[in-house]
Design a protein around this motif. Structure first.
Motif, PDB file in Angstrom:
ATOM      1  N   ARG A 112       0.832  -1.210   0.000  1.00  0.00           N
ATOM      2  CA  ARG A 112       0.000   0.000   0.000  1.00  0.00           C
ATOM      3  C   ARG A 112       0.867   1.260   0.000  1.00  0.00           C
ATOM      4  O   ARG A 112       0.537   2.250  -0.647  1.00  0.00           O
ATOM      5  CB  ARG A 112      -0.907  -0.036   1.235  1.00  0.00           C
ATOM      6  N   GLN A 113       1.997   1.206   0.742  1.00  0.00           N
ATOM      7  CA  GLN A 113       2.889   2.374   0.835  1.00  0.00           C
ATOM      8  C   GLN A 113       3.908   2.427  -0.302  1.00  0.00           C
ATOM      9  O   GLN A 113       4.781   3.289  -0.313  1.00  0.00           O
ATOM     10  CB  GLN A 113       3.595   2.383   2.186  1.00  0.00           C
ATOM     11  N   GLY A 114       3.814   1.508  -1.240  1.00  0.00           N
ATOM     12  CA  GLY A 114       4.721   1.523  -2.386  1.00  0.00           C
ATOM     13  C   GLY A 114       6.143   1.116  -2.033  1.00  0.00           C
ATOM     14  O   GLY A 114       7.093   1.460  -2.733  1.00  0.00           O
ATOM     15  N   LEU A 133      -2.940  -6.885  -4.787  1.00  0.00           N
ATOM     16  CA  LEU A 133      -2.931  -6.435  -6.170  1.00  0.00           C
ATOM     17  C   LEU A 133      -3.629  -5.085  -6.299  1.00  0.00           C
ATOM     18  O   LEU A 133      -3.120  -4.171  -6.953  1.00  0.00           O
ATOM     19  CB  LEU A 133      -3.583  -7.478  -7.076  1.00  0.00           C
ATOM     20  N   LYS A 134      -4.762  -4.926  -5.626  1.00  0.00           N
ATOM     21  CA  LYS A 134      -5.483  -3.647  -5.652  1.00  0.00           C
ATOM     22  C   LYS A 134      -4.626  -2.530  -5.045  1.00  0.00           C
ATOM     23  O   LYS A 134      -4.536  -1.424  -5.594  1.00  0.00           O
ATOM     24  CB  LYS A 134      -6.800  -3.768  -4.895  1.00  0.00           C
ATOM     25  N   GLU A 138      -3.200   0.806  -7.036  1.00  0.00           N
ATOM     26  CA  GLU A 138      -3.461   2.164  -6.544  1.00  0.00           C
ATOM     27  C   GLU A 138      -2.155   2.914  -6.277  1.00  0.00           C
ATOM     28  O   GLU A 138      -2.028   4.087  -6.634  1.00  0.00           O
ATOM     29  CB  GLU A 138      -4.330   2.122  -5.295  1.00  0.00           C
ATOM     30  N   ALA A 139      -1.189   2.245  -5.652  1.00  0.00           N
ATOM     31  CA  ALA A 139       0.103   2.888  -5.377  1.00  0.00           C
ATOM     32  C   ALA A 139       0.783   3.290  -6.679  1.00  0.00           C
ATOM     33  O   ALA A 139       1.356   4.381  -6.785  1.00  0.00           O
ATOM     34  CB  ALA A 139       0.997   1.957  -4.560  1.00  0.00           C
ATOM     35  N   LYS A 140       0.704   2.435  -7.670  1.00  0.00           N
ATOM     36  CA  LYS A 140       1.315   2.740  -8.977  1.00  0.00           C
ATOM     37  C   LYS A 140       0.565   3.901  -9.638  1.00  0.00           C
ATOM     38  O   LYS A 140       1.195   4.836 -10.147  1.00  0.00           O
ATOM     39  CB  LYS A 140       1.305   1.502  -9.870  1.00  0.00           C
ATOM     40  N   TYR A 141      -0.742   3.860  -9.639  1.00  0.00           N
ATOM     41  CA  TYR A 141      -1.555   4.906 -10.264  1.00  0.00           C
ATOM     42  C   TYR A 141      -1.279   6.272  -9.633  1.00  0.00           C
ATOM     43  O   TYR A 141      -1.132   7.275 -10.318  1.00  0.00           O
ATOM     44  CB  TYR A 141      -3.041   4.559 -10.157  1.00  0.00           C
ATOM     45  N   TYR A 142      -1.208   6.298  -8.298  1.00  0.00           N
ATOM     46  CA  TYR A 142      -0.987   7.556  -7.579  1.00  0.00           C
ATOM     47  C   TYR A 142       0.497   7.875  -7.370  1.00  0.00           C
ATOM     48  O   TYR A 142       0.832   8.841  -6.691  1.00  0.00           O
ATOM     49  CB  TYR A 142      -1.726   7.550  -6.236  1.00  0.00           C
TER      50      TYR A 142
END
Length: 166
Positions: A112-114, A133-134, A138-142
């Motif tokens: 979650r924290q990348g 995976l979700k 999200e981490a990649k997108y943001y």
């Protein structure tokens, strides 16, 4: 599996079996963003994630380790949980476990924290695979964590992560 790996796995099983259920677990060494050693000597590889390698000087490796240090320093009891879809130990004799501090799934929080990416070794999708995976998407997108600092990195959950700057 080599004999030394069997011996290490057997010794680790004995340690787990002989530890009272209410005994407090304590981390004594953090190697990188996905490997630790417990006070009883059990070496643990965080299950279903992969963090950049310190030894190989990968992008974000130092920050991934720092993130794990921070998460493991939070208040709460540390617990280790296996996943029935995965082996109990890897080829190096490390226990494959999800780590919780209180109710926080540290493996999931690293993603979650990348600081790590999901890694479904041999395609094994464990209990938290969908959430991981979700969280990674999200981490990649943001552009959080390694997804910001290492923009050439690809999200390929069936392969170990390799971080790239460009």
């Amino acid at each position: 599996m080599h004999r030394s790996n069997y011996v290490a796995a057997f010794a680790a099983l004995l340690l787990i079996a002989s530890t009272p259920a209410n005994a407090a677990l304590k981390v004594v060494k953090i190697y990188d963003g996905d490997t630790i050693t417990m006070a009883d000597g059990l070496k643990v590889r965080l299950l279903q994630i992969d963090a950049p390698e310190l030894a190989e000087g990968e992008c974000y490796a130092d920050k991934a380790k720092a993130t794990l240090v921070s998460l493991l320093s939070k208040k709460g009891a540390i617990t280790l949980k296996a996943d029935p879809v995965s082996a109990s130990f890897d080829r190096y004799g490390r226990a494959l476990r999800y780590i919780f501090v209180g109710k926080v799934n540290v493996n999931l929080e690293m993603v979650r924290q990348g600081a790590a990416a999901p890694y479904f070794y041999q395609g094994e999708k464990g209990k938290y695979s969908a959430a991981m995976l979700k969280a990674a998407e999200e981490a990649k997108y943001y552009k959080i964590g390694l997804w910001k600092d290492c923009p050439g990195t690809q999200l390929l959950p069936t392969k170990a992560i390799t971080t790239y700057i460009s």
